[in-house]
Design an enzyme around this catalytic site. Structure first.
Site, short mmCIF file in Angstrom:
data_model
loop_
_atom_site.label_atom_id
_atom_site.label_comp_id
_atom_site.label_asym_id
_atom_site.label_seq_id
_atom_site.Cartn_x
_atom_site.Cartn_y
_atom_site.Cartn_z
N ASP A 167 2.27 -0.68 -1.85
CA ASP A 167 3.69 -0.30 -1.80
C ASP A 167 3.91 1.06 -2.51
O ASP A 167 4.66 1.90 -2.02
CB ASP A 167 4.56 -1.39 -2.46
CG ASP A 167 4.36 -2.73 -1.77
OD1 ASP A 167 4.32 -2.75 -0.53
OD2 ASP A 167 4.23 -3.75 -2.47
N HIS A 194 5.86 -8.44 -3.39
CA HIS A 194 5.21 -7.77 -2.27
C HIS A 194 5.56 -8.45 -0.95
O HIS A 194 4.73 -9.11 -0.33
CB HIS A 194 3.68 -7.73 -2.46
CG HIS A 194 2.98 -7.11 -1.29
ND1 HIS A 194 3.09 -5.77 -0.99
CD2 HIS A 194 2.20 -7.63 -0.32
CE1 HIS A 194 2.41 -5.51 0.10
NE2 HIS A 194 1.85 -6.63 0.54
#
Ligand code: NAD
Ligand code: LMR
Length: 334
Positions: A167, A194
Site C-alpha cells: 500500500d 490491508h
C-alpha cells in the site's frame, strides 16, 4: 587474453547470520520474493517451502553467486519442520489469490486454515522468529497467527507483522504520477489495515496537502485503496499482484532484518498488535512502526488527521474490528 580479475567479495553489512524461510515459495509471489531474498546479503540460509515445486525453485536460485545457501522443501520427509527449524524470519505468501469479483475476505475460508497450519509449525520449530504474513485477508490472517501462537504459549506481539508495504509502495507511485515527481522520493503514511476501505492514506500529511483538489484527493485515495483490484482485473483470473508484492515483501523483510541487526531509525508501515485503538476493541492496526533488535520497537502517534481522514478512520475501524474478530474466532472456536 583472458585475465584473472580479483574476486570481489560479496560482503554483508550485517553481523548476524539470517535463516529465512519462505512458505509458499513456488507461487506467484513466492518465486520472485525468494529471488530478491537470494540477492539480499543479510540472508545467509534461505529455506523455500511449498506443497510442490519448491525444490526446483531452490535448485534454480542456488546457482546465483550470492553469499547464502538455499534449499527447497516439500511436505515429504517432514519438509515443513526442516524448513522452519530455528529460522529467524518466516515470510508467508502461501494461499490462494483473488479472482475478479472477489474480495480479500472471500479468501478467508481457504487461507485461514493454511495460515493456521503454517503458524502451528512455526510455533513448534522457530517460536522466536519474526513472522511476516502476506496471505490475505491480512486483517484476519494476522489474528489467526496471533491466536495460534497464544494457544501454544509462544506469542510475541513484537514479532508478528501483517505485510502492508504494498500500500505504501503504491501510494508513492500514484502520488508521484499525479505530481509528476520522482516516486522514489515520495512518501505517504498509510494507516488502518490491508483491504479496500481499511486502507487509509494520510494525504494531509504530505507536502501536497494544500494543492491537491478534493476531486484529486478522492480519486487518489480510491486508487490507493483499490490498487489491488486494478491488478486483479488486469490479470483477468490469473491472480493478483505478485511482482510488486515481491518487491514490497522483500523491502519489508530487509527492514525487519535491519532492525534485528541493530540499525537505527528503521521505519515501515505494518499491521501489528497496536495500542492505538485497543481501548475501542481494535487489537491490530497498521501504522508507521520503528523496527529494532527485538522486532517492533516503537509504534508512533498517527499525527494530525483532517476531518476527511477522521471520517475514513471511523469507517475503517468498524470493518477492521469485524475482520480481526473473524480471525480470532476461527482459532478460538475451533
Ligand atoms: P499463488 O497461488 O501464485 O501462490 C500461492 C502458493 O502457496 C502456491 O505455490 C501454493 O502451492 C502455496 N500453498 C498453498 N497452500 C500451502 C500450504 N499449506 N503450505 C505451503 N504452501 C502452500 O498466489 P500468490 O499470487 O503468490 O498470492 C499468495 C497470497 O498472497 C494470496 O493470499 C494473496 O491474496 C496474497 N497477497 C497479499 C498481498 C499483500 O499486500 N499482503 C499482496 C498480493 C497478494
Ligand atoms: C494487493 O493489494 O494487491 C493484494 O492484497 C492482493 C489483492 O487481492 O488485491
Amino acid at each position: 587474453m583472458f585475465r584473472l580479475v580479483a574476486k570481489r567479495s560479496f560482503s554483508s553489512t550485517s553481523t548476524n547470520l539470517r535463516k529465512v524461510a519462505v512458505l509458499g515459495a513456488a507461487g506467484g509471489i513466492g518465486q520472485p520474493l525468494s529471488l530478491l531474498l537470494k540477492l539480499n546479503p543479510r540472508v545467509t540460509d534461505l529455506r523455500l517451502y511449498d506443497l510442490k515445486g519448491a525444490t526446483g525453485v531452490a535448485a534454480d536460485l542456488s546457482h546465483i553467486p550470492t553469499n547464502s545457501v538455499v534449499n527447497g522443501y516439500t511436505p515429504e520427509n517432514d519438509g515443513l519442520s526442516t524448513a522452519l527449524k530455528d529460522a529467524e524470519l518466516v515470510v508467508i505468501p502461501a494461499g490462494v489469490p483473488r479472482k475478479p469479483g472477489m474480495s480479500r475476505d472471500d479468501l478467508f475460508s481457504i487461507n485461514a486454515g493454511i495460515v493456521r497450519d503454517l503458524a502451528t509449525a512455526a510455533a513448534n520449530n522457530c517460536p522466536n522468529a519474526s513472522i511476516l504474513v502476506i496471505s490475505n485477508p491480512v486483517n484476519s490472517t494476522v489474528p489467526v497467527v496471533a491466536q495460534t501462537f497464544r494457544k501454544l504459549g509462544v506469542y510475541n506481539p513484537r514479532k508478528l507483522f501483517g505485510v502492508t508495504t504494498l500500500d505504501s509502495v503504491r501510494a508513492s507511485r500514484f502520488i508521484s504520477e499525479l505530481q509528476n515527481t520522482d516516486p522514489t522520493k515520495e512518501f505517504v503514511s498509510i494507516i488502518g489495515g490491508h483491504s479496500g476501505i481499511t486502507i487509509i492514506p494520510l494525504l494531509s500529511q504530505t507536502k501536497y496537502s494544500e494543492e491537491i483538489t478534493p476531486e484529486q484527493r478522492d480519486a487518489l485515495v480510491n486508487r490507493i485503496q483499490f490498487g489491488g483490484d486494478e491488478v486483479v482485473k488486469a490479470k483477468n483470473g490469473a491472480g493478483s499482484a505478485t511482482l510488486s508484492m515481491a518487491y514490497a515483501g522483500s523491502r519489508f523483510a530487509n527492514s525487519v532484518m535491519a532492525g534485528l541487526d541493530g540499525e537505527s531509525d528503521v521505519v515501515e508501515a505494518a499491521f501489528v498488535e497496536s495500542p492505538l485503538f485497543k481501548d475501542e476493541g481494535i487489537e491490530f492496526f497498521a501504522s508507521q512502526i520503528t523496527l529494532g533488535k527485538d522486532g517492533v520497537e516503537r509504534i508512533g502517534e498517527l499525527g494530525p488527521l483532517n476531518e476527511y481522514e477522521k471520517g475514513l478512520l471511523e469507517v475503517c475501524k468498524e470493518t477492521l474490528k469485524k475482520n480481526i474478530k473473524k480471525g480470532e474466532d476461527f482459532i478460538n472456536n475451533a
